[in-house]
Design an enzyme around this catalytic site. Structure first.
Site, mmCIF file in Angstrom:
data_model
loop_
_atom_site.group_PDB
_atom_site.id
_atom_site.type_symbol
_atom_site.label_atom_id
_atom_site.label_comp_id
_atom_site.label_asym_id
_atom_site.label_seq_id
_atom_site.Cartn_x
_atom_site.Cartn_y
_atom_site.Cartn_z
ATOM 1 N N LEU B 11 0.854 -1.203 0.000
ATOM 2 C CA LEU B 11 0.000 0.000 0.000
ATOM 3 C C LEU B 11 0.885 1.247 0.000
ATOM 4 O O LEU B 11 0.706 2.176 0.777
ATOM 5 C CB LEU B 11 -0.934 -0.028 1.225
ATOM 6 C CG LEU B 11 -2.036 1.028 1.295
ATOM 7 C CD1 LEU B 11 -2.948 0.971 0.102
ATOM 8 C CD2 LEU B 11 -2.845 0.876 2.579
ATOM 9 N N THR B 13 3.012 4.002 -2.858
ATOM 10 C CA THR B 13 2.576 4.975 -3.848
ATOM 11 C C THR B 13 1.579 4.376 -4.838
ATOM 12 O O THR B 13 0.487 4.905 -5.031
ATOM 13 C CB THR B 13 3.801 5.488 -4.648
ATOM 14 O OG1 THR B 13 4.840 5.776 -3.709
ATOM 15 C CG2 THR B 13 3.470 6.722 -5.426
ATOM 16 N N VAL B 14 1.972 3.264 -5.483
ATOM 17 C CA VAL B 14 1.099 2.685 -6.499
ATOM 18 C C VAL B 14 -0.135 2.047 -5.862
ATOM 19 O O VAL B 14 -1.257 2.214 -6.339
ATOM 20 C CB VAL B 14 1.867 1.656 -7.360
ATOM 21 C CG1 VAL B 14 0.944 1.036 -8.394
ATOM 22 C CG2 VAL B 14 3.050 2.323 -8.056
ATOM 23 N N GLY B 15 0.070 1.341 -4.738
ATOM 24 C CA GLY B 15 -1.051 0.696 -4.048
ATOM 25 C C GLY B 15 -2.139 1.697 -3.681
ATOM 26 O O GLY B 15 -3.334 1.445 -3.889
ATOM 27 N N LYS B 105 8.623 -4.863 -12.336
ATOM 28 C CA LYS B 105 9.494 -5.140 -13.490
ATOM 29 C C LYS B 105 10.664 -6.037 -13.123
ATOM 30 O O LYS B 105 11.098 -6.869 -13.917
ATOM 31 C CB LYS B 105 10.007 -3.849 -14.114
ATOM 32 C CG LYS B 105 10.796 -3.012 -13.137
ATOM 33 C CD LYS B 105 11.048 -1.606 -13.612
ATOM 34 C CE LYS B 105 11.541 -0.750 -12.476
ATOM 35 N NZ LYS B 105 10.515 -0.438 -11.476
ATOM 36 N N GLY B 134 5.031 2.620 -17.017
ATOM 37 C CA GLY B 134 3.897 3.062 -16.195
ATOM 38 C C GLY B 134 2.567 3.141 -16.887
ATOM 39 O O GLY B 134 1.965 2.115 -17.214
ATOM 40 N N LYS B 205 13.200 -3.456 -18.153
ATOM 41 C CA LYS B 205 12.041 -3.185 -19.002
ATOM 42 C C LYS B 205 12.297 -3.638 -20.439
ATOM 43 O O LYS B 205 11.398 -4.135 -21.110
ATOM 44 C CB LYS B 205 11.695 -1.701 -18.946
ATOM 45 C CG LYS B 205 11.181 -1.307 -17.562
ATOM 46 C CD LYS B 205 11.246 0.191 -17.344
ATOM 47 C CE LYS B 205 10.740 0.583 -15.963
ATOM 48 N NZ LYS B 205 11.035 1.992 -15.664
#
Lengths: 432, 432
Positions: B11, B13-15, B105, B134, B205
């Site tokens: 949980l 930044t992305v979460g 990644k 992203g 990537k």
């Protein structure tokens, strides 16, 4: 494993490309879908015309029923163009439970919702990636790639002919008529270029894009359209001088539940990602609430690029066939169509006037703007050679379309205003 | 209709972005999949830490089994990062027949093929759009949008941190160390920037992109990597002077059955579509045999953009659940991995040397090139201030990597060559 059987309507530029790609990439297609694909029948007007690809003459037919009512054909690929008759053909094919892939923007802009619903009721797929921006997978980008986001704005350079002409006019300082002729000679413009240069082709694509992006049935009639035929070398020089790039831009903008869709020559800030899209290339800029700025760039036309989009759609249909899940993807729009009124459409504008070179004229003009609460971002005034005139160029701050049109009306009434030379929407600068 | 239930691992930044998007866009998600979606459990390290989003504390758990072995959870979204332990978690989740969406990644570059196979065997989906670039839907663009084409070349600006640094160095003429500090202060670079600035993040990537684009299992070890830490202001000045833009570019190039994959600072012709990609933005340029040039542009990182890609993957999983077709999309690579040898990798090179300012030195140097059949596209020679040295800058025509490295070896041996200041690959110019 039995081959999947294709009926092709049309064998022109795109049709030939489709045949080539299916032949060349048989291995890749086989790997992806697990069975061979073959083109079984091709509808053509003349059976013995010379073709761009080598074709077994037995595949050709002049009778549409050989494809539309042929029980052995699974998927109909429509690359013949046209509107009314083509729609009848596709409806017939759907009635016979054939899946459809089409590259026909005219058809999709006008009959898209109707055909999609009919396909869905018959458990048939209907895909049309190639109808917008040729080889760029933009429709999939909107539907799948940005599935979780809410699109706020789309801006598209979706007509290669006009982008080619404007790029060349801008680079070489040449006149519109001259560059148009060159474009026609090179095959970038048709002998009757009306649909391209008047913006109608771009409008069709914007209707398709905004219907998908905003999940709302936008008709072609909802798109305000202006073409590029009135753009002069002077306008392009001012654009450069002010840090803009002149492009024919399709704009679809949502604010709350209401949207505006238009196609018009636009002065685009040179820092905008679309400003660098040159020559015959296309690009669609998408602003999503969560994702922010994205852009999809590529060839907007051409035999093989467009055929790539067609065959990629075909792959999607065939995957669905293998999984037994055709006809589920045509989403009914989520929202009722709500168009912005003119007092809800905001933009900056570039305006170029010729006025009498007299005391007080400039004050009269600025009064007309300020009475409607519209202020200026940039102002230039230069004398016009060998005439008793001055040229005034302004870039406004944000103004509503209603106010701006009202301003134009009052400017025309002013005796000192001899001519409104040009007026363009201005975009970019601040991000979004 | 019963809600689809999500377990979230992490949980940060992305979460937090994922939670926000699922909440905000509940209507759109519901419209697309026909049933509600809810986040049921969230794995965190500390239960009572302050969060970026408001969360019902009952949803939080520190015990992974509450998600991985929870029969009520349908989909596991992994946004915790990490490698070995994370892989174990996902394997456990797959064993319990949960579908996976990951933004990781590192994990996908190393364990992607293994996890994909395992997911497929368990009829589970495993999607990872957010792991590359992203918010840009590039993986879907490759797999679905260009499904019918054969990809020849991919070039990516896939690391926002280094693009931010290079853009700033180039615009302001500032030194690397200085701009790095600024980037760290602004949150564009981590306190330990190694993975970004040494090119490792971009390499991961590129391994993922080339595995998909070439349908061939490319490992991280197959990617040749060079970072940006040695780039100087002088190099950037020369780049500008010669009409190039310096970018950290991931290049994946296929010729016939053989491929090369690398990440390196590259002088990119200013006319190349990637050259205009500024600041922290990402873009992937794709050249396909049929489609030609396309480019996908957008934000490469950030909470909401990355979360958009995660939730779009989630939508794909949920659509598959409704259709009962999960676990069918992880394609086994079509081709065996074949890497080019150094004598099959061709490029142009920029080379900057300091040499003694004496008669005959230049002839000696050009001899070394011409003996290996390498000629020059551009040559500059300027005296070095206050030293008995000359600076020589050359841009070669196409040379094999083997020849070029051999040339470098011989140049180093030459007594008149005092220092090899820098050497970069050069791309763009001619279209291909």
């Amino acid at each position: 494993m039995e081959a999947i059987s294709i009926g092709l309507l049309g064998l022109g530029t795109v049709g030939s490309g489709v045949v080539k790609i299916i032949e060349r990439n048989q291995d890749k297609l086989m790997h992806q879908i697990g069975c061979p694909v073959k083109v079984s029948k091709i509808l053509v007007r003349e059976l013995d015309k010379e073709r761009e690809v080598e074709i077994n003459p037995e595949l050709l037919t002049a009778n549409p029923d050989d494809i539309l009512k042929n029980d052995n054909i699974d998927v109909v690929i429509e690359v013949m163009g046209g509107l009314e008759k083509t729609k009848e053909y596709l409806q017939e094919a759907i009635n016979h439970h054939k899946h459809i892939v089409t590259a026909n923007k005219d058809l999709m802009a006008v009959y898209g919702p109707e055909l999609l619903q009919s396909a869905s009721e018959n458990q048939c797929d209907l895909f049309y990636e190639a109808s917008v921006a040729g080889g760029i997978p933009i429709l999939r980008g909107l539907v799948d790639g940005l599935a979780s986001d809410r699109i706020t704005k789309m801006m598209g350079i979706v007509n290669g002919t006009t982008n080619f002409i404007l790029t060349k006019m801008s680079k070489e300082g040449s006149a519109y008529e001259e560059v148009l002729k060159e474009a026609q000679a090179l095959g970038y413009a048709e002998s009757d270029p009306t649909a391209d240069v008047e913006g109608l082709d771009a409008a069709r694509k914007m209707a398709i894009l905004s219907t998908l992006g905003f999940s709302m049935n936008i008709d072609l009639d909802d798109v305000k359209v202006n073409g590029i035929t009135e753009i002069t070398e002077e306008d392009l020089q001012y654009a450069k001088q002010l840090g803009y790039s002149m492009k024919l831009i399709g704009i679809a903008h949502r604010e709350g539940e209401k949207v505006e869709v238009s196609v018009q020559p636009t002065m685009l800030a040179e820092t905008h990602p679309l400003a660098g899209v040159q020559d015959e290339y296309n690009a669609v800029y998408v602003y999503g609430e969560a994702v922010g700025e994205t852009m999809f760039y590529g060839p907007g036309a051409g035999s093989l690029p467009t055929a790539t989009a067609v065959v990629s759609d075909l792959v999607a249909v065939m995957k669905n066939m293998r999984l037994g899940v055709n006809g589920r993807s045509a989403a009914v729009p989520q929202f009722e169509k709500k168009l912005k009124d003119d007092n809800e459409i905001f933009a900056k504008y570039f305006l170029r006037l010729h006025v009498s070179d007299e005391v007080g004229v400039f004050a009269n003009i600025t009064n007309i703007f300020s009475q409607r609460g519209v202020s200026f971002e940039k102002i230039l005034q230069v004398p016009v050679k060998e005439k008793e005139l001055a040229e005034i160029v302004v870039v406004t701050h944000q103004a509503s379309l209603e106010d701006y049109e009202n301003i134009m009306l009052h400017l025309r009434d002013l005796e000192a205003v001899k001519e409104i030379k040009s007026s363009y929407r201005v975009e970019g600068g601040a991000k979004r």
